[in-house]
Design an enzyme around this catalytic site. Structure first.
Site, PDB file in Angstrom:
ATOM      1  CD  GLU A  93      -3.129  -0.272  -0.019  1.00 40.04           C
ATOM      2  OE1 GLU A  93      -3.755   0.868   0.256  1.00 40.04           O
ATOM      3  OE2 GLU A  93      -3.017  -0.710  -0.925  1.00 40.04           O
ATOM      4  CG  ASP A  94       1.669   2.951   3.313  1.00 38.74           C
ATOM      5  OD1 ASP A  94       0.339   3.093   2.791  1.00 38.74           O
ATOM      6  OD2 ASP A  94       1.500   2.403   4.521  1.00 38.74           O
TER       7      ASP A  94
END
Ligand code: MN
Length: 719
Positions: A93-94
């Site tokens: 995600e990051d």
């Protein structure tokens, strides 16, 4: 991985979070082998470099979060794969690390775990609006084939709750509510007692900060008032157990603030009326000692009637076992006691997972996956056999024996579909109109074929086109009754009349190719052939011809079988005209995607009907020899219908170029059905599937596109 390792090692002392890492690995070495620790260190270095330059809202380096999450799971003694995934749980995600990369570096099952957690993260934002959570629960559990995903998610949530102080008040409340409604109950169901209570306590604090503080203070005062009484009770119990020869570990236990609060709410009590805020936990070596201890305590202090619960004989739904009783202590203060064995205690902290996670740890680590699934099965059994809660029993049956999948609409609504459902099933489940007009699908933001099987947790967005219609090939992969019957219905009724007309044209042409005038076929022959074919009427037979059930040439030969029809040399065989409105009776070949204006040929394929190819389509060369199947076809007069075709555009890589292309296409009155982009550095190849009305229309679209500066070349895609 080696280069990263060296890089990170050299930074060891300059990067914050290192001491936290040292503490973590120290803790983990209590139950893991040195080689496992080394492996996890590599994972840590990798994750740290992936997250480098990222910070939490508190200002700490981001890596401190995955470290803390891993620590929480380490305290539950979870396996190396789970810990690896925990260290990596935010890199997709990051830090935009792909699943493939994780899989290549750390193995398939770790990649699945990280992917699972990432999917849950996405859901959180889209669905909290209807956080009624019942469906959410279902989906959460159903999509998690591997329960370790939930463990990681719960640990992730716990650490986020522990560090919630730094975010804004509104976010605090939102996250706390979500935790209270969704995550805490799941932790409870899984028997992760400590995590459950901490989640609940923290949520309570952020949801009702004032009540929390008042209650805390009140309990503190009460505690100091009762200190003497408690000391006395503790001493008395210890002595009695010693005399009876029972080896016991006794510890004081304060009730959770939230459970005190809940009791006040539920029973409409003031704080002063809640007396059993203090309790004792007694751990003994076996079950018989539990009952013996209970007997001794009931002898020592008067038990309060109705308070005794035997969770050893009848464990709680999450496999929790213990004896509970409330005694009336000196000065009339009630004291809640819990008596259990060490094994039961461990289960109360780690849930049923403890059976497998501890017992078999040294047997064969490779079996852990299997053991986890075994554990899940066991959990199911416990849940299904429990008489404790019929309602949750029902839920779990649906959830964890997943004949079903749970998928999200773009609005965040959750739909339940049978397993094996495809995008088309989904489209029909949303609405019949959506089903009838669907042309493409985006699954989790990515284009995918309509036949794609959906998985629990997928976000599905159906793309429709106004002139689109159901396709007979859908029938080969839909699995819901609704989709199937609706497609059949459409194919039968909407196009029945058109099929009859086409069937008649196909048959007439076949007759003409035999030099027979269709007008000379009489009703008697029609009735005979219909009877022989097992249909009720001439019309039905013609429709069957159109949809490819019978080859027209064969029916034509059988119609003329008695030989009473004399071929005439003067008949002209005209091509069959195609309008594109014949629905499923006529299909346009996917290989060459003909549009009006192209020179075309027809090919009759059994059970599929008439397929139209462009004259020069390469994929039909091999069928050339079978002349029975070939038909002369031509385009009929223009209709309002759109036809699908493909173009390939090569452009110079430049920001905003895609937007220019799509704007131009829209401006020229064409629809985009699909886009596929491949880039090789300087140039980008963009494949569009477009809807155009004919060749002229396509030419205007291409002409307008060529005016765009970045466009290098445009080709129509053929074959
Ligand atoms: Mn996280």
């Amino acid at each position: 991985m080696k280069d990263i390792l060296i890089l990170a090692e050299s930074q060891l002392n300059s990067i914050a979070g290192i001491s936290e890492a040292e503490v973590l690995f120290q803790e983990l070495s209590e139950y893991l082998e040195p080689e496992d620790i080394n492996q996890l260190k590599n994972v840590y270095f990798y994750s740290q470099s992936a997250h480098s330059g990222q910070f939490r809202e508190s200002g700490e380096p981001y890596i401190s979060h995955p470290l803390a999450v891993t620590g929480i799971l380490g305290r539950l003694h979870l396996d190396v794969e789970t810990l690896t995934a925990a260290l990596l749980h935010d890199v997709m995600e990051d830090a935009h690390v792909s699943k493939t990369e994780i899989s290549n570096r750390f193995g398939e099952s770790v990649a699945e775990l990280v992917d699972g957690v990432s999917k849950l993260d996405k859901m959180e934002f889209r669905t909290h609006a209807d956080a009624k959570a019942k469906n959410f629960h279902k989906m959460l559990l159903a999509m998690t084939q591997d329960v370790r995903v939930i463990f990681i998610k719960l640990a992730d949530r716990l650490h986020n709750m522990q560090t919630l102080e730094v975010v804004g008040a509104e976010k605090q409340r939102r996250v706390a509510r979500e935790t209270m409604e969704i995550y805490a109950p799941i932790a409870d169901r899984l028997g992760l007692n400590n995590i459950y209570q901490e989640l609940q306590e923290l949520s309570f604090y952020y949801l009702f900060p004032t009540r929390y503080k008042v209650l805390k203070k009140a309990i503190k005062i009460t505690r100091s008032n009762r200190q003497e009484a408690i000391k006395e009770v503790l001493g008395a119990i210890k002595q009695c157990l010693e005399e009876a020869g029972i080896d016991a570990k006794i510890s004081g236990r304060e009730k959770q603030l939230y459970s005190v609060y809940k009791k006040m709410l539920e029973k409409h009590l003031a704080f002063s009326e809640i007396l059993d805020i203090y309790g004792l936990r007694i751990l003994v070596k076996d079950v018989s000692s539990c009952y013996a201890t209970l007997g001794i305590l009931h002898n020592l202090y008067k038990p309060i009637p109705g308070k005794f619960k035997d969770y050893i004989a009848i464990p709680k739904i999450n496999n929790y076992q213990s004896l509970h009783s409330t005694l009336l202590g000196p000065y009339g203060a009630p004291i809640e006691i819990q008596i259990r064995t060490m094994d039961m205690h461990r289960i109360s902290e780690v849930g049923v997972a403890s059976h497998w996670l501890y017992k078999n740890l040294d047997t064969n680590p490779d079996d852990l996956r299997m053991q986890t699934s075994q554990w899940l099965k066991n959990l199911l059994e416990i849940l299904s056999n429990s008489a404790d809660s019929l309602e949750s029993l029902e839920n779990f049956k649906i959830d964890l024996f997943p004949r079903e999948i749970y998928v999200c609409t773009p609005q965040g609504k959750i739909l339940t579909l049978p397993r094996e459902s495809t995008a088309v099933d989904f489209a029909y489940a949303v609405h019949t109109d959506i089903g009838d007009r669907c042309v493409a699908v985006k699954i989790n933001g990515e284009n995918a074929p309509l036949r794609t099987k959906l998985r629990s947790g997928d976000h599905v967005e159906i793309i429709t086109a106004p002139h689109a219609e159901p396709n007979s090939t859908w029938l080969t992969y839909v699995s819901t009754g609704k989709a199937r019957s609706r497609i059949r219905h459409f194919l039968k009724t909407m196009h029945y009349e058109e099929s009859i007309v086409l069937g008649r044209r196909l048959l007439n042409q076949a007759l003409l190719s035999l030099k027979i005038d269709p007008k000379t076929i009489d009703i008697v022959q029609w009735e005979r052939i219909a009877r022989e074919s097992g249909v009720n009427s001439e019309k039905e037979l013609l429709a069957d011809i159109a949809i490819g059930k019978y080859l027209p040439i064969i029916i034509a030969r059988r119609l003329t079988l008695p030989g009473n029809i004399i071929p005439s040399e003067h008949l002209v065989n005209n091509p069959i005209s195609i309008l594109g409105t014949e629905g499923f009776a006529v299909q346009f070949a996917k290989c060459c995607r003909p549009i009006p204006g192209d020179s075309i040929v027809g090919f009759i394929k059994k059970s599929q009907g008439l397929i139209v190819h462009t004259h020069d389509c390469e994929s039909i060369v091999k069928y050339r020899s079978n002349s029975d199947s070939w038909l002369d076809v031509m385009w009929g007069e223009e209709t309002a219908k759109f036809f699908e075709t493909g173009i390939k555009i090569i452009v110079i890589n430049q920001r905003g170029v895609l937007a220019k292309l799509t704007t131009s296409i829209a401006k020229m009155g064409s629809n985009i059905d699909n886009v596929n982009i491949e880039s090789d550095g300087a140039h980008t190849v963009i494949n569009f599937t477009l809807q155009v009305s004919n060749r002229r229309h396509l030419a205007t679209v291409i002409r307008d596109l060529k005016r765009i500066q970045e466009v290098v070349r445009i080709n129509r895609i053929r074959g």
